[in-house]
Design an enzyme around this catalytic site. Structure first.
Site, PDB file in Angstrom:
ATOM      1  N   CYS A   1      -0.183  -6.478  -8.963  1.00 10.62           N
ATOM      2  CA  CYS A   1      -0.232  -5.823 -10.261  1.00 10.62           C
ATOM      3  C   CYS A   1       1.126  -5.723 -10.945  1.00 10.62           C
ATOM      4  O   CYS A   1       1.621  -6.694 -11.489  1.00 10.62           O
ATOM      5  CB  CYS A   1      -0.903  -4.449 -10.118  1.00 10.62           C
ATOM      6  SG  CYS A   1      -1.513  -3.769 -11.694  1.00 10.62           S
TER       7      CYS A   1
ATOM      8  N   LYS B   1       3.090  -3.471  -2.224  1.00  5.60           N
ATOM      9  CA  LYS B   1       3.484  -3.503  -3.635  1.00  5.60           C
ATOM     10  C   LYS B   1       4.929  -3.047  -3.780  1.00  5.60           C
ATOM     11  O   LYS B   1       5.299  -1.936  -3.384  1.00  5.60           O
ATOM     12  CB  LYS B   1       2.545  -2.592  -4.430  1.00  5.60           C
ATOM     13  CG  LYS B   1       2.699  -2.667  -5.938  1.00  5.60           C
ATOM     14  CD  LYS B   1       1.612  -1.830  -6.601  1.00  5.60           C
ATOM     15  CE  LYS B   1       1.578  -1.977  -8.102  1.00  5.60           C
ATOM     16  NZ  LYS B   1       0.443  -1.225  -8.681  1.00  5.60           N
TER      17      LYS B   1
ATOM     18  N   GLU C   1      -7.085  -5.632  -6.651  1.00  3.67           N
ATOM     19  CA  GLU C   1      -6.325  -4.467  -6.206  1.00  3.67           C
ATOM     20  C   GLU C   1      -7.254  -3.283  -5.949  1.00  3.67           C
ATOM     21  O   GLU C   1      -8.193  -3.037  -6.694  1.00  3.67           O
ATOM     22  CB  GLU C   1      -5.296  -4.089  -7.283  1.00  3.67           C
ATOM     23  CG  GLU C   1      -4.396  -2.929  -6.905  1.00  3.67           C
ATOM     24  CD  GLU C   1      -3.374  -2.594  -7.974  1.00  3.67           C
ATOM     25  OE1 GLU C   1      -2.360  -1.974  -7.630  1.00  3.67           O
ATOM     26  OE2 GLU C   1      -3.580  -2.960  -9.149  1.00  3.67           O
TER      27      GLU C   1
END
Length: 327
Positions: free
Chosen positions: A200, A159, A51
């Site tokens: 994440c 995301k 990331e």
């Protein structure tokens, strides 16, 4: 589901500075190194970056480092005309070394609204002989007879769940101050099998992995940057939970830890198999780790512990079916 085993390489990238040019140069060299797989008999067919690999991680950095990508789902993307230097570099190196490449994530600026920023992962096909096929919970498209070029950008994932937490005395972080969450899940057809993609904080939510598994994904790939509070608590736990719940592989790719940075990543990139066994784990330093993904292991796990055929959708809803209604 693909039947052929293949190797994946996770790059736990270190040395990220405030120079994007230097970061891209270093990332390129590490992709080359991962693809060479010196000392290994089998070269990886999939390479993953972490990331925010092209910039420091933090809400104050996202606006400065954001790039316009302009990817439109289901349409061919002209990399050579891309405004994104990161996309051009990743495309070039994927083509050069001949691997499927998941370019970690970068801050993305919306091409139609400068105020909108995303945390975006990009995916590159090295072969140029793969039908353009890209799936989300909002969109499913295959352009018949349309094949990608070598190094083509074939998918993005924004995301979905933004990292907003406040643990008194330990860490406060609010991505939503500057970022907009993505509005779709992402599954990519590749010549090694169908892959699910998250970033994440997405791993904390079981639904995306459940949907991916029921749609034929053999692995969930999560570029991520847990910190020194959440990492030791939940990084491994979540990887193993997503794997065993869905009887798929899970790969978690972190940046290396840098105690001089504003944000200190946990590291410990890892790959977990369908029975929640850790196949490989890095420490906190810059490194490249490899693991073999064996689709037959998925079939064996599901045969021996057949939860997929024992679910009680007469008692609780099938969230994969509900998601399909939004396609």
């Amino acid at each position: 589901m693909a039947n052929e085993a293949f190797d994946v390489a996770l790059i736990q990238l270190g040395g990220v500075t405030r120079s994007k040019e230097d970061n891209l140069r270093h990332a390129r060299e590490m992709v080359r190194k991962a693809a060479r797989a010196e000392g290994r008999e089998v070269k990886p067919r999939l390479v993953v970056l972490p990331e925010c690999f092209n910039s420091p991680y933090g809400v104050k950095y996202f606006p400065e480092y954001a790039e316009r990508i302009g990817f439109v789902k289901g349409e061919e993307y002209d990399v050579e005309k891309s405004e994104s230097g990161s996309v051009r570099m990743l495309s070039e190196v994927a083509k050069e070394v001949g691997v499927w490449l998941i370019g970690g994530s970068i801050p993305e600026r919306d091409v139609s609204d400068d105020a909108k920023l995303y945390n975006t992962a990009t995916v590159y096909n090295p072969n140029g002989n793969h039908p353009l096929s890209y799936h989300t919970t909002h969109y499913s498209s295959q352009l018949m007879g349309c094949f990608t070029r070598k190094g083509e950008l074939v998918a993005i994932h924004r995301k979905t769940h933004l990292f907003d937490i406040d643990i008194p005395g330990k860490i406060t972080f609010q991505e939503s101050k500057v970022l907009t969450g993505g509005d779709a899940l992402t599954h990519i057809d590749t010549d090694v099998g169908k892959l699910g993609l998250g970033i994440c904080y997405d791993v904390r939510f079981p639904e995306p992995a459940m949907i991916a598994a029921r749609r034929g994904c053999i692995a969930m790939i999560y570029p991520g940057a847990f910190n020194l509070t959440t990492g030791p608590l939940h990084w491994e736990l979540l990887a193993r939970a997503r794997a065993v719940d869905n009887q798929i592989y899970v790969a978690m790719c972190s940046p290396a830890r840098d105690m001089s940075a504003d944000y200190n990543a946990w590291g410990h990139s890892m790959v977990v198999d369908p029975l929640a066994n850790k196949l490989v784990e890095a420490d906190e330093h810059e490194s490249i780790i490899y693991a073999t993904i064996q689709p037959q292991a998925i079939a064996e796990a599901r045969k021996n512990i057949p939860v997929s055929s024992q679910r009680r959708f007469d008692v609780y809803p099938d969230i994969a079916a509900l998601a399909a209604h939004r396609d």
